[in-house]
Motif scaffolding. Structure first.
Motif, short mmCIF file in Angstrom:
data_model
loop_
_atom_site.label_atom_id
_atom_site.label_comp_id
_atom_site.label_asym_id
_atom_site.label_seq_id
_atom_site.Cartn_x
_atom_site.Cartn_y
_atom_site.Cartn_z
N GLY A 27 0.81 -1.05 0.01
CA GLY A 27 0.03 0.04 0.14
C GLY A 27 1.05 1.18 0.00
N GLN A 28 0.17 2.51 -0.44
CA GLN A 28 0.78 3.61 -0.42
C GLN A 28 0.52 4.35 0.86
OE1 GLN A 28 0.38 5.55 -4.12
NE2 GLN A 28 1.51 3.92 -5.18
N LYS A 29 1.22 5.23 1.43
CA LYS A 29 0.84 6.27 2.31
C LYS A 29 0.91 7.67 1.78
CE LYS A 29 1.95 3.32 6.22
NZ LYS A 29 2.77 3.19 7.50
N PHE A 30 -0.22 8.45 1.94
CA PHE A 30 -0.30 9.87 1.63
C PHE A 30 -0.38 10.67 2.86
CE2 PHE A 30 -1.81 7.06 -1.59
CZ PHE A 30 -1.27 7.73 -2.87
N LEU A 75 -5.39 12.77 -3.94
CA LEU A 75 -6.07 13.16 -5.08
C LEU A 75 -5.08 13.44 -6.31
CD1 LEU A 75 -8.93 15.49 -3.63
CD2 LEU A 75 -9.09 13.29 -4.57
N LYS A 76 -3.99 13.74 -6.16
CA LYS A 76 -2.82 14.16 -7.16
C LYS A 76 -2.54 12.70 -7.65
CE LYS A 76 1.47 16.57 -8.10
NZ LYS A 76 2.66 17.35 -7.78
N ALA A 77 -2.20 11.86 -6.76
CA ALA A 77 -1.61 10.56 -7.22
C ALA A 77 -2.93 9.83 -8.12
CB ALA A 77 -1.23 9.74 -5.91
N GLU A 103 -5.28 11.22 -9.79
CA GLU A 103 -5.31 12.04 -11.16
C GLU A 103 -4.09 11.33 -11.95
OE1 GLU A 103 -5.47 16.14 -10.19
OE2 GLU A 103 -7.45 16.03 -9.19
N THR A 104 -2.96 11.36 -11.49
CA THR A 104 -1.83 11.15 -12.42
C THR A 104 -1.68 9.43 -12.64
OG1 THR A 104 -0.46 11.33 -10.54
CG2 THR A 104 -0.79 13.13 -11.79
N ASP A 105 -2.28 8.72 -11.45
CA ASP A 105 -2.36 7.11 -11.62
C ASP A 105 -0.82 6.78 -11.69
OD1 ASP A 105 -3.19 4.51 -13.56
OD2 ASP A 105 -3.89 5.14 -11.49
N GLU A 106 -0.01 7.60 -10.72
CA GLU A 106 1.46 7.20 -10.61
C GLU A 106 1.35 7.14 -9.05
OE1 GLU A 106 4.04 10.38 -12.30
OE2 GLU A 106 2.97 9.98 -14.37
N PRO A 107 2.27 6.48 -8.66
CA PRO A 107 2.65 6.16 -7.24
C PRO A 107 3.42 7.57 -6.62
CG PRO A 107 3.94 4.57 -8.77
CD PRO A 107 3.06 5.40 -9.54
N ALA A 108 3.17 7.68 -5.53
CA ALA A 108 3.80 8.93 -4.92
C ALA A 108 5.12 8.82 -4.34
CB ALA A 108 2.96 9.52 -3.56
#
Length: 90
Positions: A71-74, A81-83, A85-90
């Motif tokens: 999983g990714q943590k934000f 939301l930015k991730a 929109e871009t569908d890229e990992p942060a």
């Protein structure tokens, strides 16, 4: 596709559907386009069960991925939301 014109349904009532529903789902045609679908109760329950099963499978998969550390943590909702929109990992 099992179809019936809306006018026929209006004229004959639900009896018009009774004859067709035995063969499967009935698409009601209005203005030359499929507008509605009539399902038997058994078919409806089958679809609901399949949807619930699919939902549970997706949740289980997501939980397994989180447990495996995938999983990714934000740090903020904006970052999430930015991730998305871009569908890229942060």
């Amino acid at each position: 596709m099992n179809t019936i014109p809306a006018q026929e349904l209006k004229r004959r009532g639900i009896a018009a559907v009774d004859e067709l529903i035995e063969k499967g789902d009935v698409h009601v045609i209005r203005n030359n386009q499929p507008q509605y679908v009539v399902l038997s109760e058994a078919r409806y329950q089958e679809l609901v069960a399949e949807a619930e099963s699919g939902y549970l499978a997706r949740v289980r998969t997501a939980l397994e991925e989180v447990k495996a550390g995938k999983g990714q943590k934000f740090t903020s909702a904006d970052e999430l939301l930015k991730a998305l929109e871009t569908d890229e990992p942060a």
